[in-house]
Write a protein that holds these residues in place. Structure first.
Motif, PDB file in Angstrom:
ATOM      1  N   MET A   8       0.727  -1.251  -0.042  1.00 50.58           N
ATOM      2  CA  MET A   8       0.009  -0.107  -0.203  1.00 50.58           C
ATOM      3  C   MET A   8       0.819   1.247  -0.024  1.00 50.58           C
ATOM      4  N   GLY A   9       1.822   1.035   0.538  1.00 47.77           N
ATOM      5  CA  GLY A   9       2.745   2.406   0.622  1.00 47.77           C
ATOM      6  C   GLY A   9       3.538   2.481  -0.666  1.00 47.77           C
ATOM      7  N   ASN A  10       3.921   1.420  -1.234  1.00 45.02           N
ATOM      8  CA  ASN A  10       4.536   1.436  -2.704  1.00 45.02           C
ATOM      9  C   ASN A  10       3.598   2.034  -3.456  1.00 45.02           C
ATOM     10  N   GLU A  11       2.506   1.624  -3.580  1.00 41.63           N
ATOM     11  CA  GLU A  11       1.353   1.958  -4.292  1.00 41.63           C
ATOM     12  C   GLU A  11       1.056   3.494  -4.300  1.00 41.63           C
ATOM     13  N   THR A  12       1.197   4.097  -3.027  1.00 42.18           N
ATOM     14  CA  THR A  12       0.802   5.351  -2.753  1.00 42.18           C
ATOM     15  C   THR A  12       1.884   6.320  -3.082  1.00 42.18           C
ATOM     16  N   ILE A  13       3.167   5.774  -3.220  1.00 40.35           N
ATOM     17  CA  ILE A  13       4.392   6.420  -3.806  1.00 40.35           C
ATOM     18  C   ILE A  13       4.133   6.343  -5.309  1.00 40.35           C
ATOM     19  N   ASN A  14       3.839   5.339  -5.755  1.00 40.28           N
ATOM     20  CA  ASN A  14       3.902   5.338  -7.111  1.00 40.28           C
ATOM     21  C   ASN A  14       2.705   6.339  -7.848  1.00 40.28           C
ATOM     22  N   MET A  15       1.509   6.375  -6.927  1.00 38.64           N
ATOM     23  CA  MET A  15       0.356   7.438  -7.484  1.00 38.64           C
ATOM     24  C   MET A  15       1.021   8.736  -7.408  1.00 38.64           C
ATOM     25  N   LEU A  16       1.825   9.141  -6.469  1.00 39.16           N
ATOM     26  CA  LEU A  16       2.416  10.478  -6.444  1.00 39.16           C
ATOM     27  C   LEU A  16       3.236  10.929  -7.578  1.00 39.16           C
TER      28      LEU A  16
END
Length: 202
Positions: free
Chosen positions: A107-115
């Motif tokens: 989830m953290g990686n996906e949030t960073i990817n969305m940024l």
């Protein structure tokens, strides 16, 4: 939302007025309409970008949460039910605390990817970092230096998000071998503090 490219979704929401000229709220399958909006005025580039990024991220996040919950041994729920715990209490007190160890890293990686993928919304001229950078280098023609500035901003923002992610991973990974590991940043600060203390004693 997971099966189509994010760029296509952003462009679709930005030009949705070509498909629906008006957004109406009323009784379905009748001519009764309570409120009517012009799609162009309702779906501004910023709103279109939020819709595309939000719905795309929600689709991936729901899959991550589902996988995390299913990773918990079903015997945990059966044991909780045998003790008389209700399903909602079982989910909150038994399943979710164990699932968070599996949920937080992706989830953290996906949030960073969305940024980082917010750079895509520059194609619809939304007011994001990349759009502003493009406006600047269109005036001063310093393309590469401005792209370096954009890259540094994205790097700074993703670094800021990495800190809370690492803290949450340690918080929910307590009792495991991974939680006992010291983060590189803490090792750095511990090493610097140790050297300073040694120099003062010397």
């Amino acid at each position: 939302f997971r099966g189509t490219p994010l760029l296509v979704q952003i462009i679709f929401w930005a030009y949705a007025a070509a498909l629906y000229k008006h957004v109406m709220i009323g009784i379905p399958f009748t001519t009764v309409t309570f409120v009517q909006f012009d799609t162009n005025s309702l779906l501004t580039p910023s709103i279109a970008a939020l819709l595309a990024l939000g719905l795309n991220e929600a689709a991936y996040a729901s899959e991550i949460v589902r996988a995390g919950i299913q990773s918990v041994d079903p015997g945990q729920q059966e044991a909780a039910h045998s003790l008389g715990m209700k399903p909602a209490l079982t989910m909150r007190r038994i399943v979710l605390p164990q699932a968070m160890k599996v949920i937080i890293p992706p989830m953290g990686n996906e949030t960073i990817n969305m940024l980082k993928t917010t750079a895509y919304v520059s194609v619809i001229a939304a007011h994001d970092l990349m759009s502003n950078i493009q406006d600047v280098y269109a005036q001063n023609y310093q393309v590469i230096p401005m792209l370096v500035v954009a890259a540094l901003w994205y790097l700074a923002l993703t670094t800021l998000l990495s800190g809370p992610q690492a803290w949450l991973e340690r918080r929910y990974g307590r009792g495991t071998a991974r939680a006992a590991q010291v983060s590189p940043l803490r090792r750095l600060f511990t090493g610097v503090a140790g050297r300073l203390t040694t120099e003062r004693k010397g």
